[in-house]
Scaffold this motif. Structure first.
Motif, mmCIF file in Angstrom:
data_model
loop_
_atom_site.group_PDB
_atom_site.id
_atom_site.type_symbol
_atom_site.label_atom_id
_atom_site.label_comp_id
_atom_site.label_asym_id
_atom_site.label_seq_id
_atom_site.Cartn_x
_atom_site.Cartn_y
_atom_site.Cartn_z
ATOM 1 N N SER A 1 0.814 -1.216 0.000
ATOM 2 C CA SER A 1 0.000 0.000 0.000
ATOM 3 C C SER A 1 0.850 1.270 0.000
ATOM 4 N N ASP A 2 2.155 1.129 0.048
ATOM 5 C CA ASP A 2 3.050 2.285 0.024
ATOM 6 C C ASP A 2 3.357 2.645 -1.431
ATOM 7 N N SER A 3 3.027 3.860 -1.817
ATOM 8 C CA SER A 3 3.237 4.292 -3.202
ATOM 9 C C SER A 3 4.722 4.332 -3.568
ATOM 10 N N HIS A 4 5.600 4.380 -2.557
ATOM 11 C CA HIS A 4 7.037 4.403 -2.823
ATOM 12 C C HIS A 4 7.603 3.017 -3.128
ATOM 13 N N SER A 5 6.867 1.990 -2.747
ATOM 14 C CA SER A 5 7.371 0.633 -2.962
ATOM 15 C C SER A 5 7.232 0.257 -4.430
ATOM 16 N N ARG A 6 8.339 -0.169 -5.030
ATOM 17 C CA ARG A 6 8.352 -0.481 -6.456
ATOM 18 C C ARG A 6 8.627 -1.965 -6.713
ATOM 19 N N GLY B 1 0.418 0.991 19.268
ATOM 20 C CA GLY B 1 1.458 0.437 18.415
ATOM 21 C C GLY B 1 1.752 1.347 17.239
ATOM 22 N N TYR B 2 2.990 1.292 16.759
ATOM 23 C CA TYR B 2 3.386 2.066 15.592
ATOM 24 C C TYR B 2 3.025 1.313 14.314
ATOM 25 N N LEU B 3 2.462 2.063 13.363
ATOM 26 C CA LEU B 3 2.090 1.515 12.062
ATOM 27 C C LEU B 3 2.487 2.500 10.972
ATOM 28 N N PRO B 4 2.880 2.013 9.794
ATOM 29 C CA PRO B 4 3.096 2.917 8.668
ATOM 30 C C PRO B 4 1.808 3.639 8.307
ATOM 31 N N GLN B 5 1.896 4.903 7.994
ATOM 32 C CA GLN B 5 0.698 5.678 7.675
ATOM 33 C C GLN B 5 -0.048 5.103 6.484
ATOM 34 N N HIS B 6 0.676 4.643 5.455
ATOM 35 C CA HIS B 6 0.005 4.106 4.268
ATOM 36 C C HIS B 6 -0.770 2.840 4.598
ATOM 37 N N TYR B 7 -0.254 2.047 5.528
ATOM 38 C CA TYR B 7 -0.905 0.792 5.904
ATOM 39 C C TYR B 7 -2.085 1.038 6.838
ATOM 40 N N ALA B 8 -1.915 1.987 7.756
ATOM 41 C CA ALA B 8 -2.975 2.277 8.733
ATOM 42 C C ALA B 8 -4.159 3.009 8.119
ATOM 43 N N ALA B 9 -3.975 3.633 6.956
ATOM 44 C CA ALA B 9 -4.998 4.519 6.382
ATOM 45 C C ALA B 9 -6.358 3.838 6.227
ATOM 46 N N ILE C 1 -9.261 3.018 14.003
ATOM 47 C CA ILE C 1 -8.056 3.399 14.734
ATOM 48 C C ILE C 1 -7.789 4.878 14.502
ATOM 49 N N ARG C 2 -7.030 5.471 15.410
ATOM 50 C CA ARG C 2 -6.659 6.873 15.282
ATOM 51 C C ARG C 2 -5.196 7.052 15.680
ATOM 52 N N PRO C 3 -4.510 8.011 15.039
ATOM 53 C CA PRO C 3 -3.126 8.308 15.449
ATOM 54 C C PRO C 3 -3.129 9.095 16.750
ATOM 55 N N LEU C 4 -2.060 8.958 17.510
ATOM 56 C CA LEU C 4 -1.886 9.694 18.760
ATOM 57 C C LEU C 4 -0.736 10.679 18.607
ATOM 58 N N ARG C 5 -1.041 11.951 18.725
ATOM 59 C CA ARG C 5 -0.074 13.024 18.636
ATOM 60 C C ARG C 5 0.887 12.835 17.458
ATOM 61 N N PRO C 6 0.339 12.797 16.243
ATOM 62 C CA PRO C 6 1.222 12.650 15.077
ATOM 63 C C PRO C 6 2.197 13.804 14.917
ATOM 64 N N ASP C 7 1.926 14.936 15.600
ATOM 65 C CA ASP C 7 2.845 16.069 15.551
ATOM 66 C C ASP C 7 4.142 15.783 16.316
ATOM 67 N N LEU C 8 4.079 14.841 17.266
ATOM 68 C CA LEU C 8 5.242 14.513 18.075
ATOM 69 C C LEU C 8 5.668 13.047 17.959
ATOM 70 N N LEU C 9 4.686 12.161 17.927
ATOM 71 C CA LEU C 9 4.978 10.722 17.994
ATOM 72 C C LEU C 9 4.969 10.121 16.596
ATOM 73 N N ASN C 10 5.971 10.456 15.847
ATOM 74 C CA ASN C 10 6.124 9.892 14.505
ATOM 75 C C ASN C 10 7.598 9.639 14.259
ATOM 76 N N HIS C 11 7.896 8.760 13.385
ATOM 77 C CA HIS C 11 9.285 8.532 13.006
ATOM 78 C C HIS C 11 9.336 7.908 11.617
ATOM 79 N N ARG C 12 10.521 7.772 11.101
ATOM 80 C CA ARG C 12 10.715 7.283 9.733
ATOM 81 C C ARG C 12 11.536 6.000 9.735
ATOM 82 N N ALA C 13 11.201 5.138 8.807
ATOM 83 C CA ALA C 13 11.974 3.919 8.580
ATOM 84 C C ALA C 13 12.589 4.011 7.187
ATOM 85 N N GLU C 14 13.892 3.909 7.130
ATOM 86 C CA GLU C 14 14.604 3.981 5.854
ATOM 87 C C GLU C 14 14.658 2.594 5.215
#
Length: 305
Positions: free
Chosen positions: A109-114, A243-251, A259-272
């Motif tokens: 479901s991630d548009s970046h995945s090729r 629990g942490y979930l990728p935004q594209h998967y949780a959508a 489900i709802r995100p909790l404080r996405p302004d603070l509680l977010n991170h990136r996976a390379e």
């Protein structure tokens, strides 16, 4: 001296698969064979080489000393056969043989995945190519590439292992989520204080350490440990876990109001995300075409960012 025939190679592949799967029953789906057929083939191999290869009993499936030695020899032989087939394909300027790929779960479901587009590019060059695509955790992927069980792996790799080459592909965005029925659900996403999160049950992925990396809200109570993303969302949907979930998967569940995100302004991170190959293993044509297609996708996503 035993003459290695196509039949022997087939028996060795069955033996290797049974060993990799950890037993006869576990190998049924991988081999698409029933238990009695697998047993017959294993008995045929033992008869051919006059060595007892394994024991099956209360302690489960175990290789004998001879079985362990044969496994190592079979692995080298089958790798050589695959390299030979790939080499012949290179001489003929065609893609053939097998391409083994490992990918972490729930990336489609991630548009970046090729990955799907890259596989299409390979199959357009080699219609006879056999694809093996396995869904695995990041560490399992690295181990399988190291052991020559995969030609290439794709995932978020935190600790780079010696002997492997890593090349960055794209970034995945993750947020912390709670499910309907959770005490914080009605306050989510923004009307939640960080102190409200302390001591709450949290789903930890066995290969990640998100809460340590964020620097905030580190006092979760790790109440579950999982190794696949789908397990995280099941526990979050129960309404009892964060629990942490990728935004594209949780959508999809966010859109359903489950489900709802909790404080996405603070509680977010990136996976390379990167692809990984073994340094001392020459790339087959199929592997190179796949990697080139993944790089095209990386360039496109960078240009669109």
């Amino acid at each position: 001296m035993i003459q290695v025939t196509d039949f022997d190679l087939r028996l060795l592949r069955i033996f290797k698969t049974v060993t990799d799967c950890g037993g006869f029953s576990a190998a049924e789906s991988a081999l698409n064979m029933n238990l009695s057929t697998i047993s017959t083939h294993m008995a045929d191999l033992e008869g051919r080489i006059a060595i007892r290869l394994c024991e099956r009993g209360r302690r489960g499936f175990q290789l004998t000393d001879g079985g362990r030695s044969l496994y190592q020899l079979a692995e080298k032989l089958l790798d050589s056969v695959e390299d030979f087939r790939a080499g012949i394909g290179a001489l003929q300027q065609r893609i053939s043989g097998e391409l083994s790929i490992g990918v972490v779960d729930n990336t489609t479901s991630d548009s970046h995945s090729r990955v799907a587009a890259a596989i299409l590019a390979v199959k357009q060059r080699g219609a006879d190519l056999h694809i093996k695509l396995r869904i695995m955790s990041p560490r399992e992927i690295e181990d399988a590439v190291q052991e020559r069980k995969l030609h290439v792996g794709i995932g978020p790799f935190r600790n780079r292992l010696p002997g492997l080459d890593y090349e960055r592909l794209y970034t995945e965005e993750l947020c912390l989520y709670c499910g309907q029925g959770h005490p914080l659900f009605e306050s989510a996403p923004l009307q939640v204080q960080l102190d409200d999160l302390r001591g709450l049950d949290y789903v930890s992925r066995g290969y990640m350490r998100e809460s340590r990396e964020l620097g905030v809200a580190t006092d979760f109570r790790i109440a579950a440990t999982v190794y696949h993303m789908e397990a995280v969302v099941i526990l979050v949907l129960s309404g009892k876990f964060l629990g942490y979930l990728p935004q594209h998967y949780a959508a999809q569940w966010v859109d359903q109001g489950r489900i709802r995100p909790l404080r996405p302004d603070l509680l977010n991170h990136r996976a390379e995300f990167s692809f990984v190959t073994r340094k001392d293993r020459e790339l087959t044509i199929a592997t190179q075409v796949l990697i080139d297609a993944l790089r095209v996708g990386r360039s496109a996503s960078t240009a669109g960012a």
